[in-house]
Design an enzyme around this catalytic site. Structure first.
Site, mmCIF file in Angstrom:
data_model
loop_
_atom_site.group_PDB
_atom_site.id
_atom_site.type_symbol
_atom_site.label_atom_id
_atom_site.label_comp_id
_atom_site.label_asym_id
_atom_site.label_seq_id
_atom_site.Cartn_x
_atom_site.Cartn_y
_atom_site.Cartn_z
ATOM 1 N N LYS A 268 -40.575 21.867 5.328
ATOM 2 C CA LYS A 268 -39.141 22.174 5.267
ATOM 3 C C LYS A 268 -38.926 23.342 6.211
ATOM 4 C CE LYS A 268 -35.719 23.880 1.919
ATOM 5 N NZ LYS A 268 -35.516 24.127 0.474
ATOM 6 N N ASP B 104 -36.466 25.896 7.845
ATOM 7 C CA ASP B 104 -35.177 26.459 7.434
ATOM 8 C C ASP B 104 -34.663 27.465 8.473
ATOM 9 O OD1 ASP B 104 -33.043 27.386 6.025
ATOM 10 O OD2 ASP B 104 -34.163 27.975 4.232
ATOM 11 N N GLY C 112 -26.402 21.611 7.725
ATOM 12 C CA GLY C 112 -25.446 20.654 8.292
ATOM 13 C C GLY C 112 -24.780 21.111 9.577
ATOM 14 N N ARG D 77 -30.955 18.544 5.672
ATOM 15 C CA ARG D 77 -29.997 19.039 4.683
ATOM 16 C C ARG D 77 -28.607 18.929 5.290
ATOM 17 N NH1 ARG D 77 -31.593 23.235 1.244
ATOM 18 N NH2 ARG D 77 -29.452 23.973 1.367
ATOM 19 N N ASP E 277 -26.760 25.492 -0.141
ATOM 20 C CA ASP E 277 -27.597 25.291 -1.328
ATOM 21 C C ASP E 277 -26.815 24.768 -2.529
ATOM 22 O OD1 ASP E 277 -29.329 26.496 0.385
ATOM 23 O OD2 ASP E 277 -30.058 27.980 -1.040
HETATM 24 C C1 GLA Z 1 -32.426 28.621 1.844
HETATM 25 C C2 GLA Z 1 -32.596 27.140 1.559
HETATM 26 C C3 GLA Z 1 -33.088 26.966 0.129
HETATM 27 C C4 GLA Z 1 -34.407 27.719 -0.051
HETATM 28 C C5 GLA Z 1 -34.245 29.178 0.332
HETATM 29 C C6 GLA Z 1 -35.576 29.902 0.355
HETATM 30 O O1 GLA Z 1 -31.430 29.179 1.064
HETATM 31 O O2 GLA Z 1 -31.399 26.446 1.764
HETATM 32 O O3 GLA Z 1 -33.241 25.595 -0.173
HETATM 33 O O4 GLA Z 1 -35.386 27.098 0.738
HETATM 34 O O5 GLA Z 1 -33.645 29.306 1.615
HETATM 35 O O6 GLA Z 1 -35.460 31.237 0.725
#
Ligand code: GLA
Length: 726
Positions: free
Chosen positions: A475, A477, A522, A539, A543
């Site tokens: 994942k 990010d 997104g 994603r 969140d």
């Molecule tokens: C972001 C992501 C979450 C998680 C946190 C971890 O907010 O969108 O899903 O992975 O980071 O810090």
């Protein structure tokens, strides 16, 4: 129910807004000094921050550290009369990320959460609005007052983030709290207050499936500060208890409700039954890691017909391992036998360029453990995944989210785990030996969202390290990458794609299949280019959290246009599941979604062909959650091999109908009632609206029963998930 809702609305209208004064900015400084609580302290050199944005958004990086806000506010004496009458002044600070301790004109007035040095250890409470009370005598009327807030931030973003601070007359809801939960099969209503109160408690129970009232009573209650007033009442499965407390003095009310879970999924047979995906994609030469997902009494013996050279089966665990050199489709028959009987499933092992031919199913640590994740916690959930039987339904990925990373890289620049993960390779080996897979999390920036080390400048090295550990899912990010992005004048789509393209290159050089999960919420319509960086999912939103507002926004509003972009190998990801025990921290609680909202959640994720990543502690999973996650007919919709994401066909009067075609020629149809009250719904009428007249067969997937297309009740925020044969 109608009558109750009406009286509630009426009361809200007649109550005037309480008198108050607001402050939208504060003086701010990173660090921690006791003198900063003193109103006389000179903070004129401090910087000024806005209270409606977190400090990270205002350019400050301060993870795992303290910072102080000093809010200056002149409180006009026009508020004095109201304050003296109610005997209190409310400091309504809104939510603070993560834990705070607050002083008013130098006097301590409250604390929310715990700091790292506290005996309990750090625990934040970033979503809770802070309501602190002070006496009118503490106020300097018509003069400067100082609210000093000491904030500890367990990972950026941090601090005040939602809105201005409000100071004024308290309302009943600021003083008293009503919560409803359950204990030993009874609903438990708890009333607390910071001042003496007395009034009426009205209780009403309703069976959500029949929409009938099953009980009602009114009691007189007294609430004393420092003590809980507790009322318990028996409650049946599938009943909703609504509790309303009317206060005599305030002529105001507070309310709460609790819905008792009810299980729809029929019990699985004792004979073996295959519940997993019908295809599995692997690249030539990459390790095959696949666990045969059969429910039924254990022990079981497994067999597979048609296995290609290079792949072997562990007949006791039902785990396939090895690799296949030659690309091609290999038709297999998966077989399981136990004392009660045998089951066979036709299956295709597709060796080729594509992986993730059906949406990933598994677990991720974030929604339960947040930054407190550890190897022990991952192992405990993995063990539960097997022992509890979730692995028998195809859940296979065990994904470690943020907070596994050490403070610093090794001298050779390689990324290392922190002390919470003493043996990550050992963990991966154990998972693989059991046919499960291991996922990891990182960021293309210098820091992850939680403030841990990202990959920037080390992309290739990190991809190689993950390969050496045996990582099967990444994942990736955005978070800290925003610094690079902001510094670059290029704001074209290419600038959003760049970091993901870079990691794609290194990931795909590894001699194993690593599911590539993009997480950038997104931006720049990621669904339009995610496949171009060979992403397996992306994603689509920010969140998720366990509220109806979040589920509604992410699941319904934000997915309607995205169906053309999903398909075998690449999926829209509306974020992880918020059922079971969640909490984003060391302290977990039951999901705040009602049982019907949870049925809606899983039904919608099945229709959306979404990643099915469980976000709860599996070691503490109750029967309701297990049955929600392990309904083989519902999951088969999610895992359908056509991989066509549902389209929203109807949106009308708070109802939505979504449908997707399935490989067996049928159609999966979800009829959702998004209204706040339950509804009688004519199924034939709904199906006619989407062009399905004179259908041959209608099956209720949650109940696993063929049903007539007649009128049925769909509870508030609930669903009927159907499989329709034309
Ligand atoms: C972001 C992501 C979450 C998680 C946190 C971890 O907010 O969108 O899903 O992975 O980071 O810090």
């Amino acid at each position: 129910m109608k009558r109750l809702a009406f009286s509630l609305a009426l009361l809200c209208l007649t109550l005037g807004a309480a008198a108050q004064v607001t402050a939208g900015t504060a003086k701010f400084k990173v660090g921690d000094q006791p003198a900063w609580s003193n109103p006389a302290f000179d903070d004129s050199a401090w910087q000024t921050l806005s209270l409606d944005k977190d400090w990270t958004m205002q350019g400050i990086r301060n993870p795992n550290n303290f910072a102080w806000y000093r809010i200056h506010v002149v409180i006009p004496s026009s508020l004095k009369k109201a304050a003296v009458t109610s005997g209190m002044v409310l400091l309504d600070l809104g939510p603070v990320d993560d834990a705070d301790e607050t002083w008013f004109n130098g006097q301590p007035v409250g604390k929310t959460g715990h700091f790292p040095a506290d005996p309990e250890g750090f625990s934040g409470n970033w979503q809770k609005p802070r309501h602190y009370l002070v006496s009118p005598r503490q106020v300097r009327w018509d003069k400067d007052n100082v609210i000093a807030v000491r904030v500890y931030n367990g990972g950026d973003p941090g601090g005040f983030y939602q809105r201005e601070v409000r100071i004024g007359e308290p309302e009943l809801a600021n003083l008293a709290e009503l919560t409803v939960g359950a204990e030993n099969g009874k609903a438990r209503i708890v009333l607390t207050s910071r001042t003496k109160l007395s009034g009426e408690l009205r209780l009403e129970t309703t069976d959500v499936l029949t929409d009938t009232q099953t009980g009602s009573e009114t009691r007189r209650v007294r609430i004393v500060p420092g003590k809980e007033t507790v009322v318990t009442v028996p409650i049946q499965d599938g009943n909703r208890l609504s509790a309303i407390y009317y206060d005599d003095r305030f002529d105001d009310l507070i309310a709460g409700s609790y819905s008792a879970p009810y299980i729809l999924t029929p019990q699985a047979p004792a004979t073996p039954r295959y519940n997993g995906p019908l295809v599995f994609g692997v690249r030539p030469g990459s390790p095959v890691i696949f666990r045969l997902a059969f429910s039924g009494d254990k022990p079981m013996k497994y067999a597979v017909e048609g296995l290609p050279a290079g792949v072997k089966l562990d007949p006791d665990k039902g785990v396939l391992s090895g690799s296949v050199a030659e690309a091609g489709d290999y038709p297999l028959v998966l077989i399981a036998r136990n004392e009660k009987g045998e089951a066979r499933a036709e299956f295709t092992l597709k060796v080729g360029a594509k992986i993730a031919l059906t949406p990933p199913m598994g677990w991720n640590s974030w929604n339960c453990w947040g930054l407190s994740v550890s190897q022990e916690k991952v192992m405990s959930s993995a063990t539960a995944l097997i022992n509890r039987g979730l692995a028998d339904y195809g859940y296979a990925y065990m994904n470690i989210d943020d907070a596994w990373e050490a403070e610093e890289r090794a001298p050779d620049g390689s990324i290392v785990t922190n002390e919470k993960f003493p043996d990550i390779k050992g963990l991966a080996d154990w998972l693989h030996a059991n046919g499960l897979k291991m996922g990891i999390y990182s960021s293309p920036g210098d820091r992850t969202c939680g403030g841990y080390l990202g990959t920037i400048g080390h992309e290739q090295q990190d991809a190689e390290t993950w390969n050496a550990w045996g990582v099967d899912y990444l994942k990736y990010d955005w978070c800290g990458y925003s610094k690079v992005f902001n510094a670059d004048p290029d704001k074209s789509v290419a600038a959003y794609v760049r970091p993901y393209l870079k990691m794609q290159q290194y990931l795909r050089q590894q001699p194993r299949d690593i599911f590539y999960s993009l997480c950038q919420y997104g931006m720049a319509d990621v669904w339009k280019w995610g496949h171009a960086v060979d992403a397996n999912s992306w994603r689509t939103t920010g969140d998720i959290t366990d509220t109806w507002a979040s589920l509604y926004n992410i699941g319904f509003q934000r997915q309607t246009e995205l169906y053309p972009y999903a398909g075998p190998g690449h999926w829209n990801d509306p974020d992880m599941l918020v059922v079971g025990k969640v909490g984003w921290s060391n302290s977990l609680r039951d999901s705040r979604l009602t049982p019907d909202e949870q049925y809606t959640h899983i039904s919608l994720w099945a229709l959306l062909a979404a990643n099915m990543l469980i976000g709860c502690d599996m070691a503490q999973m109750d029967d309701f959650t297990f049955n929600l996650l392990c309904n083989n007919e519902v999951n088969a919709v999610n895992q359908d091999i056509l991989g066509i994401q549902a389209h929203r066909d109807v949106e009308e009067d708070g109802f939505q109908i979504w449908s997707r075609p399935l490989a067996d020629g049928t159609l999966a149809v979800g009829i959702f009632n998004l209204n706040d009250s339950s509804a009688h719904v004519d199924l034939a009428g709904c199906l006619a609206k989407i062009g399905l007249e004179d259908v041959k067969n209608v099956r209720d997937l949650w109940r696993q029963k063929d049903i007539p297309a007649s009128t049925c009740i769909i509870p508030s925020h609930g669903v009927r998930l159907l499989k329709v044969r034309r």
